[in-house]
Each structure stands twice: as structure tokens, then as C-alpha cells.
Design a protein around this motif. Structure first.
Motif, mmCIF file in Angstrom:
data_model
loop_
_atom_site.group_PDB
_atom_site.id
_atom_site.type_symbol
_atom_site.label_atom_id
_atom_site.label_comp_id
_atom_site.label_asym_id
_atom_site.label_seq_id
_atom_site.Cartn_x
_atom_site.Cartn_y
_atom_site.Cartn_z
ATOM 1 N N THR A 131 0.761 -1.013 0.299
ATOM 2 C CA THR A 131 0.159 -0.275 0.482
ATOM 3 C C THR A 131 0.936 0.865 -0.379
ATOM 4 O O THR A 131 0.765 2.191 -0.695
ATOM 5 N N GLY A 176 -3.672 -2.220 -1.741
ATOM 6 C CA GLY A 176 -3.911 -0.433 -1.685
ATOM 7 C C GLY A 176 -5.760 -0.284 -2.425
ATOM 8 O O GLY A 176 -5.665 0.827 -2.404
ATOM 9 N N ALA A 177 -6.903 -1.578 -2.093
ATOM 10 C CA ALA A 177 -7.638 -0.963 -2.475
ATOM 11 C C ALA A 177 -8.366 -0.301 -1.279
ATOM 12 O O ALA A 177 -9.214 0.670 -1.339
ATOM 13 N N VAL A 178 -7.799 -1.149 0.031
ATOM 14 C CA VAL A 178 -8.634 -0.298 1.365
ATOM 15 C C VAL A 178 -8.591 0.981 1.087
ATOM 16 O O VAL A 178 -9.193 2.045 0.911
ATOM 17 N N GLY A 179 -6.900 1.641 0.875
ATOM 18 C CA GLY A 179 -6.141 2.906 1.143
ATOM 19 C C GLY A 179 -7.718 3.750 -0.037
ATOM 20 O O GLY A 179 -7.713 4.753 -0.134
ATOM 21 N N GLU A 227 -6.596 -10.192 -2.369
ATOM 22 C CA GLU A 227 -7.674 -10.588 -1.393
ATOM 23 C C GLU A 227 -9.068 -10.015 -1.859
ATOM 24 O O GLU A 227 -9.373 -8.877 -2.105
ATOM 25 N N ASP A 263 -11.500 -9.022 -0.689
ATOM 26 C CA ASP A 263 -11.628 -8.509 0.623
ATOM 27 C C ASP A 263 -13.158 -7.931 0.896
ATOM 28 O O ASP A 263 -12.957 -7.952 2.032
ATOM 29 N N ASP A 280 -2.859 -10.908 5.248
ATOM 30 C CA ASP A 280 -2.185 -9.560 4.980
ATOM 31 C C ASP A 280 -2.271 -10.212 3.136
ATOM 32 O O ASP A 280 -1.315 -11.342 2.485
ATOM 33 N N ASN A 281 -1.107 -9.002 2.941
ATOM 34 C CA ASN A 281 -0.750 -9.372 1.533
ATOM 35 C C ASN A 281 0.371 -10.197 1.520
ATOM 36 O O ASN A 281 0.986 -10.866 -0.043
ATOM 37 N N ASP A 282 1.520 -9.586 2.051
ATOM 38 C CA ASP A 282 2.687 -10.616 2.357
ATOM 39 C C ASP A 282 2.372 -12.028 2.407
ATOM 40 O O ASP A 282 3.492 -13.347 1.322
ATOM 41 N N VAL A 286 0.463 -2.793 6.408
ATOM 42 C CA VAL A 286 -0.895 -3.941 6.690
ATOM 43 C C VAL A 286 -0.061 -4.256 8.068
ATOM 44 O O VAL A 286 -0.084 -4.201 9.184
HETATM 45 N N1 GLU Z 1 -5.787 -6.100 0.621
HETATM 46 C C1 GLU Z 1 -5.458 -4.925 1.165
HETATM 47 C C2 GLU Z 1 -5.978 -4.040 0.703
HETATM 48 O O1 GLU Z 1 -5.862 -4.526 -0.941
HETATM 49 C C3 GLU Z 1 -4.104 -5.126 1.578
HETATM 50 C C4 GLU Z 1 -3.568 -6.147 2.663
HETATM 51 C C5 GLU Z 1 -1.966 -6.159 2.863
HETATM 52 O O2 GLU Z 1 -1.316 -5.138 1.890
HETATM 53 O O3 GLU Z 1 -1.225 -6.552 3.471
HETATM 54 O O4 GLU Z 1 -5.925 -3.077 0.908
#
Ligand code: GLU
Length: 358
Positions: A18, A56-59, A140, A142, A153-155, A214
Motif C-alpha cells: 500500500t 492498496g484497495a482499502v487505502g 484478496e 476483501d 495480509d498480502n505478504d 499492513v
Molecule cells: N488486501 C488489502 C488491500 O488491498 C491489503 C492487505 C495488505 O496490504 O497486506 O487494501
């Protein structure tokens, strides 16, 4: 393993955090995304297959809704993910198509990869996309994933995607240069290579912080454990540098390289080891533990001291030492009630072909 081997990697998973995708107002940082897109395009031109795992989707959703902080209510956070995901994809599609490439969105939930049939189908979809020369962009799912069953988490998700394919290399691009000893102090320095994750590495990871992460470095270390055990090299490096990706595959000394186990795990074993939330544990005695750790040996009923949880035959279970610390995972041939009720005969409970020492 020597960095030179990275030159041979032909299928690469790149995870974008993100912090390198969104600006401080939570809008997609288009200039920054563009420079990464250019780097990925350059890899494609060298004939490499690239799979992107994006955060970065939630952000980005928070940016659209003008929210200063993450909503605490799950549904509102999921709404942010839905809004931000499409916003991010619009940016990716536009930037990649400017460079003559196309993207395909794949949103995964944990259940998609836990079930073996769905696992293989997801893999086939990704391989078909690569076959068409498309850049798969994974996140994910989400908007609908349920908290307890999430990848988290995306890691971790990117390590699982690397395992699923499998990839030859996993690169986590973040806002720091790698694992940093004495982070934020005058004598700080980058750790170039990690061959084993021990207490010292965990301590360094805890102290290397990035304000937007995250999962922080801790979750990157968890991802490294999955990659290393599977036989896949992983590099953590800065996504802000202009030539990070090409430098990594030219074996330049940048970022932190996590050296994989020499022996690669087979596909079925990767699936057993990393894609489940097991419902049960088998605690085994010291003797059984010693035998299992030698490899090539099955877990027999008399070695089991305690069976915890409720599971069916065919489920993946944790195999733990006498204190309950997990050291292996495997598919149980018997259900928890059969194991508890049966006479102690020399019956195989977990066959060695269906077991992974972690
Ligand atoms: N899937 C979450 C998103 O796109 C991020 C999770 C992460 O960065 O670990 O916001």
C-alpha cells in the motif's frame, strides 16, 4: 544459493505494498505506479512471466470516501476495498495498456485455495492468463472475505501465490530498502541475505518499520518462511527505486534476499503445508517426533499422546510436540473421534507422503 541464480528466474511474483501505491491522501500514486509498471514491462520484454499481487484497495477506497482513517466497522471497510479495488484496476489497465500489455484481475479468498480442486483450478486460470501474455493482478477478495478466514495480509497472500504457481522468485516491494539492522539509527545497515530465520532476524524485523505497512516486517518474515520452505527465493526491496526489479534479476546486491531450502517441496506438499486453517492437532511424544523429523516415516497411532479439536478423516491437521508446538502438518487418515476411541494398534494415522515437516 547464490544471487547469480536469480538471473535464471523466469516466473516472478511481485507484491506491491500500500505504501508504494497510494499517496499521503490515500489516492493511487499514479506516477509511482507508472514507474513500477515500466519496470514490470521491462521484465516482460526480457521474456519473464510476471504476476502482480497488489495491496492498496482499502487505502484507495478511503481516498474516494475522503476518510482519514480505516473504518472500524467491517462492512464499511469492505466497502472501501470494493471501491478502491476498481479504482486501482483502472489505473493498472490504463498504464499497462500504454505499454502494450493487458491485465487480468483475480480476487482470491482463502477457501478458493484450501479446497484441492479449487486450488488447482485457480492455478490453471493464472497459468492460462500467463499463457496469453496477460499480467495477472491479484488481491484478496476483501469485499466479501470473512475476518477469521482471511489470508490476512498480502505478504502472506503473495507467498501463497508463489507457492501455487509455483514461481521461481518472489519480490516484495515496499517503502524500505529491505531488512534493516538498527533501523532509524546512525549505524543502521541493510541485511543483504538471510539463510535462516532465527530469533535475531525476528528481532530485527520487529524493529524495521514502515509507517504504511499492513503487516509490517513481521508478516514479510512469515511470507519468507513459506517461500524458503517451498524452495522459492524471496527478496524484500524498495519499490521507490527506479531499477529495483531489473537490478534484482541481474543479481545486484540490493534488498534482502531470503535463501530458500535447497530441496523444493512438491505441489501437493505445498498445498498441505500452507493452504489450510487446520481444525485439529495431534500431540506426539518425543520419540515419534524424532522419527518423523528424520523424514520418510509415517505417524503411527501409538506415537500420539493427545488428539485436540474435531476433524474428519482426510482433513489437514497440525502435528505438534508434547508442548503443543507445531512442527509438521499432514492429512489425517482417521477422524478425531476414531483416533480418540481406537485401541492403540500400529495403524498409520498420517502417511509420510501426506506430511510436511515445517
Ligand atoms: N488486501 C488489502 C488491500 O488491498 C491489503 C492487505 C495488505 O496490504 O497486506 O487494501
Amino acid at each position: 544459493m547464490d544471487r547469480e541464480l536469480l538471473k535464471q528466474a523466469s516466473r516472478i511474483v511481485v507484491k506491491l505494498g500500500t505504501g508504494i501505491l497510494t499517496d499521503d491522501r490515500n489516492h493511487p500514486d499514479v506516477a509511482q505506479i507508472e514507474q513500477i509498471v515500466l519496470q514490470i514491462t521491462a521484465l516482460r520484454k526480457k521474456g519473464k512471466e510476471v504476476v502482480v499481487v497488489t495491496s492498496g484497495a482499502v487505502g484507495a477506497g478511503m481516498g474516494v470516501l475522503k476518510l482519514g482513517k480505516k473504518p472500524s466497522q467491517l462492512a464499511r471497510m469492505q466497502a472501501c476495498a470494493a471501491i478502491g479495488q476498481s479504482r486501482l484496476m483502472t489505473v493498472y489497465e490504463r498504464l499497462f495498456s500504454k505499454n502494450g500489455l493487458h491485465v487480468g484481475q483475480v480476487l482470491l479468498s482463502h477457501e478458493d485455495l484450501e479446497d484441492q480442486d479449487r486450488h488447482l483450478k485457480a492455478r490453471n486460470t493464472l497459468l492460462a492468463l500467463l499463457d496469453h501474455g496477460i499480467i495477472p493482478i491479484i488481491n484478496e477478495n476483501d469485499a466479501v472475505s470473512v475476518t477469521e478466514l482471511k489470508f490476512g495480509d498480502n505478504d502472506r497472500l503473495s507467498a501463497l501465490v508463489a507457492c501455487l504457481l509455483p514461481a521461481d522468485l518472489l519480490i516484495l516491494l515496499t517503502s524500505v530498502e529491505g531488512l534493516i539492522q538498527n533501523f532509524d539509527q546512525p549505524n543502521s545497515h541493510r541485511i543483504a541475505e538471510v539463510a535462516r530465520i532465527d530469533r535475531q532476524i525476528l528481532e530485527i524485523a520487529k524493529n524495521t518499520s514502515s509507517p504504511t505497512a499492513v503487516g509490517g516486517m513481521g508478516s514479510k518474515i512469515d511470507a519468507a518462511k513459506i517461500a524458503m520452505r517451498s524452495g522459492i527465493p524471496m527478496v524484500i526491496a524498495s519499490g521507490r527505486r527506479k531499477r529495483t526489479l531489473s537490478d534484482i534479476i541481474r543479481a545486484k546486491d540490493i534488498g534482502t534476499l531470503f535463501i530458500p531450502n535447497a530441496k523444493k517441496l512438491a505441489g501437493k506438499k505445498r498445498w498441505i503445508a500452507f493452504f489450510h486453517h487446520p481444525f485439529g492437532s495431534l500431540l506426539v511424544d518425543d520419540g515419534a517426533q524424532e522419527i518423523l523429523r528424520q523424514g520418510g516415516k509415517s505417524l503411527l497411532h501409538p506415537g500420539i499422546m493427545e488428539c485436540r479439536g474435531d476433524f474428519n478423516s482426510g482433513d489437514v491437521v497440525r502435528i505438534c510436540d508434547e508442548d503443543g508446538t507445531e512442527f509438521a502438518r499432514g492429512i489425517s487418515r482417521k477422524s478425531s473421534s476414531e483416533i480418540r476411541n481406537r485401541e492403540k494398534t500400529l495403524k498409520v494415522i498420517v502417511h509420510c507422503n501426506h506430511m510436511v515437516i515445517l
